[in-house]
Design an enzyme around this catalytic site. Sequence first.
Site, PDB file in Angstrom:
ATOM      1  N   HIS A 176      -3.303   7.325   1.984  1.00  0.00           N
ATOM      2  CA  HIS A 176      -3.714   6.001   1.501  1.00  0.00           C
ATOM      3  C   HIS A 176      -5.086   5.712   2.087  1.00  0.00           C
ATOM      4  O   HIS A 176      -5.336   5.941   3.273  1.00  0.00           O
ATOM      5  CB  HIS A 176      -2.695   4.959   1.952  1.00  0.00           C
ATOM      6  N   CYS A 230       0.819  -1.224   0.000  1.00  0.00           N
ATOM      7  CA  CYS A 230       0.000   0.000   0.000  1.00  0.00           C
ATOM      8  C   CYS A 230       0.849   1.269   0.000  1.00  0.00           C
ATOM      9  O   CYS A 230       0.366   2.334  -0.351  1.00  0.00           O
ATOM     10  CB  CYS A 230      -0.930   0.001   1.200  1.00  0.00           C
ATOM     11  N   ASN A 264     -10.193  -0.061  -0.271  1.00  0.00           N
ATOM     12  CA  ASN A 264      -8.734   0.001  -0.219  1.00  0.00           C
ATOM     13  C   ASN A 264      -8.172  -0.565  -1.521  1.00  0.00           C
ATOM     14  O   ASN A 264      -8.235  -1.769  -1.758  1.00  0.00           O
ATOM     15  CB  ASN A 264      -8.250  -0.799   0.991  1.00  0.00           C
TER      16      ASN A 264
HETATM   17  N1  ACO Z   1     -18.788  -8.170   8.821  1.00  0.00           N
HETATM   18  C1  ACO Z   1     -19.317  -8.385  10.041  1.00  0.00           C
HETATM   19  N2  ACO Z   1     -18.598  -8.738  11.110  1.00  0.00           N
HETATM   20  C2  ACO Z   1     -17.265  -8.874  10.933  1.00  0.00           C
HETATM   21  C3  ACO Z   1     -16.654  -8.680   9.704  1.00  0.00           C
HETATM   22  C4  ACO Z   1     -17.473  -8.313   8.616  1.00  0.00           C
HETATM   23  N3  ACO Z   1     -16.964  -8.071   7.371  1.00  0.00           N
HETATM   24  N4  ACO Z   1     -15.336  -8.867   9.842  1.00  0.00           N
HETATM   25  C5  ACO Z   1     -15.111  -9.182  11.119  1.00  0.00           C
HETATM   26  N5  ACO Z   1     -16.281  -9.188  11.793  1.00  0.00           N
HETATM   27  C6  ACO Z   1     -16.512  -9.462  13.206  1.00  0.00           C
HETATM   28  C7  ACO Z   1     -15.393 -10.263  13.823  1.00  0.00           C
HETATM   29  O1  ACO Z   1     -15.575 -11.642  13.582  1.00  0.00           O
HETATM   30  C8  ACO Z   1     -15.553  -9.923  15.279  1.00  0.00           C
HETATM   31  O2  ACO Z   1     -16.580 -10.672  15.815  1.00  0.00           O
HETATM   32  P1  ACO Z   1     -16.459 -11.312  17.297  1.00  0.00           P
HETATM   33  O3  ACO Z   1     -16.312 -10.101  18.195  1.00  0.00           O
HETATM   34  O4  ACO Z   1     -17.711 -12.056  17.441  1.00  0.00           O
HETATM   35  O5  ACO Z   1     -15.221 -12.133  17.251  1.00  0.00           O
HETATM   36  C9  ACO Z   1     -16.013  -8.475  15.257  1.00  0.00           C
HETATM   37  O6  ACO Z   1     -16.512  -8.242  13.922  1.00  0.00           O
HETATM   38  C10 ACO Z   1     -14.900  -7.475  15.541  1.00  0.00           C
HETATM   39  O7  ACO Z   1     -13.761  -7.813  14.776  1.00  0.00           O
HETATM   40  P2  ACO Z   1     -12.444  -6.965  14.841  1.00  0.00           P
HETATM   41  O8  ACO Z   1     -11.439  -7.553  13.893  1.00  0.00           O
HETATM   42  O9  ACO Z   1     -12.043  -6.740  16.243  1.00  0.00           O
HETATM   43  O10 ACO Z   1     -12.987  -5.588  14.265  1.00  0.00           O
HETATM   44  P3  ACO Z   1     -12.271  -4.206  14.238  1.00  0.00           P
HETATM   45  O11 ACO Z   1     -13.069  -3.221  14.954  1.00  0.00           O
HETATM   46  O12 ACO Z   1     -10.808  -4.315  14.560  1.00  0.00           O
HETATM   47  O13 ACO Z   1     -12.397  -3.833  12.706  1.00  0.00           O
HETATM   48  C11 ACO Z   1     -11.029  -3.824  10.754  1.00  0.00           C
HETATM   49  C12 ACO Z   1     -11.803  -4.669  11.732  1.00  0.00           C
HETATM   50  C13 ACO Z   1     -11.980  -2.921  10.011  1.00  0.00           C
HETATM   51  C14 ACO Z   1     -10.320  -4.736   9.756  1.00  0.00           C
HETATM   52  C15 ACO Z   1     -10.010  -2.982  11.527  1.00  0.00           C
HETATM   53  O14 ACO Z   1      -9.253  -3.769  12.387  1.00  0.00           O
HETATM   54  C16 ACO Z   1      -9.076  -2.252  10.628  1.00  0.00           C
HETATM   55  O15 ACO Z   1      -9.487  -1.375   9.905  1.00  0.00           O
HETATM   56  N6  ACO Z   1      -7.782  -2.597  10.676  1.00  0.00           N
HETATM   57  C17 ACO Z   1      -6.821  -1.965   9.811  1.00  0.00           C
HETATM   58  C18 ACO Z   1      -6.830  -2.732   8.558  1.00  0.00           C
HETATM   59  C19 ACO Z   1      -6.257  -1.945   7.460  1.00  0.00           C
HETATM   60  O16 ACO Z   1      -6.492  -0.773   7.326  1.00  0.00           O
HETATM   61  N7  ACO Z   1      -5.495  -2.628   6.647  1.00  0.00           N
HETATM   62  C20 ACO Z   1      -4.968  -2.085   5.519  1.00  0.00           C
HETATM   63  C21 ACO Z   1      -3.756  -1.263   5.824  1.00  0.00           C
HETATM   64  S1  ACO Z   1      -2.451  -1.777   4.911  1.00  0.00           S
HETATM   65  C22 ACO Z   1      -3.036  -1.974   3.404  1.00  0.00           C
HETATM   66  O17 ACO Z   1      -3.736  -1.113   2.945  1.00  0.00           O
HETATM   67  C23 ACO Z   1      -2.733  -3.233   2.657  1.00  0.00           C
END
Ligand code: ACO
Length: 323
Positions: free
Chosen positions: A250, A113, A280
């Site tokens: 980004h 990214c 993304n």
């Molecule tokens: N729909 C519904 N529920 C979901 C989904 C979905 N698509 N995905 C995960 N969940 C659930 C999980 O299973 C979990 O359930 P549980 O509590 O019963 O176990 C719950 O939602 C919370 O999951 P978390 O992973 O803790 O959710 P979080 O608030 O951390 O959000 C996210 C997840 C959006 C991926 C966040 O962590 C994030 O944005 N991280 C950064 C990722 C990123 O930006 N990556 C790219 C950067 S580098 C690049 O661009 C390649």
Amino acid sequence: MIRSVVRGFGAALPERVVTNRDMEKIVETSDEWIVQRTGIRQRYIAGEGETTASLGEQAARAALDNAGLTAADIDLIICATSTPDNTFPATAVNIQNRLGMHHGFAFDMQAVCSGFVYAVTTADSYIRGGLAKRVLIIGAETFSRILDWTDRTTCVLFGDGAGALILEAAEGEGTSQDRGVLTASLRSDGAHKDKLYVDGGPSSTGTVGQLRMEGREVFKYAVGMITDVIQAAFDTTGTTADDLDWLVPHQANRRIIEGSAKKLGIAPEKVVITVDLHGNTSAASIPLAIAAAAGDGRIKKGDLVMLEAMGGGFTWGAVLLRW
Ligand code: ACO
């Protein structure tokens, strides 16, 4: 001194839009969950015949048109991508050929990214070193092809697309009032490789592999890493958040973008956000956002613009330029 000044920009998106409602039919998710956690409302997904090189070619042609140039005027093409059409030759060389360009040179840049920020920095070095006068920089991706479409924690986040920027050599005074790239701050640290990676490759599994991510872990590091490199770019040039006209981040996640801007004291109205429309798109996300904001007249000649990214590796970096 020689500066690398923006001469043109362009973008290209696949034909097919996939909304969050469409994603609800593919995995167990909801529009509400995706919007609340990421800000994403839709993404574009490449169809048959649409590839990283074809999207990159379209974005490149749009940038050449915008600049009033042809491929004959370009010395170097750099394509930032993690989803090349082939393991080799480089997608940049493929695009060079598609543009009918048989002079100069072309290569790919792989920093996930952060690829576009790395590519702009590399182009600037070639221009200032006298090895190229005009560089066509492309960020192009088809992440849909490396997603696990049964994994709701990753497949809802990414999309496909391409953007391009043309930099050319111009004389500057050596001050932060110059137009062009003013400074860059790049970082990487491979200790974080298991938090965001593709579980295959030519030399390990002999397969393309699929994207794997520990989202919460990535989130934990993102804001701190991003704000560090942005602050370094401010410090090197003696500029501050108040001097900045636009932050073009980004586009991974709205919460990361807004959290970084807030920590640095950058006003929300100065932040370009397209993650709602594109998801993304990895290395394509910054040039897509540039094309949106320069295309509708928000980014104007003389504006101070900060680009920033963080991604797999981890890699991260910022570029400060005057439009
Ligand atoms: N729909 C519904 N529920 C979901 C989904 C979905 N698509 N995905 C995960 N969940 C659930 C999980 O299973 C979990 O359930 P549980 O509590 O019963 O176990 C719950 O939602 C919370 O999951 P978390 O992973 O803790 O959710 P979080 O608030 O951390 O959000 C996210 C997840 C959006 C991926 C966040 O962590 C994030 O944005 N991280 C950064 C990722 C990123 O930006 N990556 C790219 C950067 S580098 C690049 O661009 C390649």
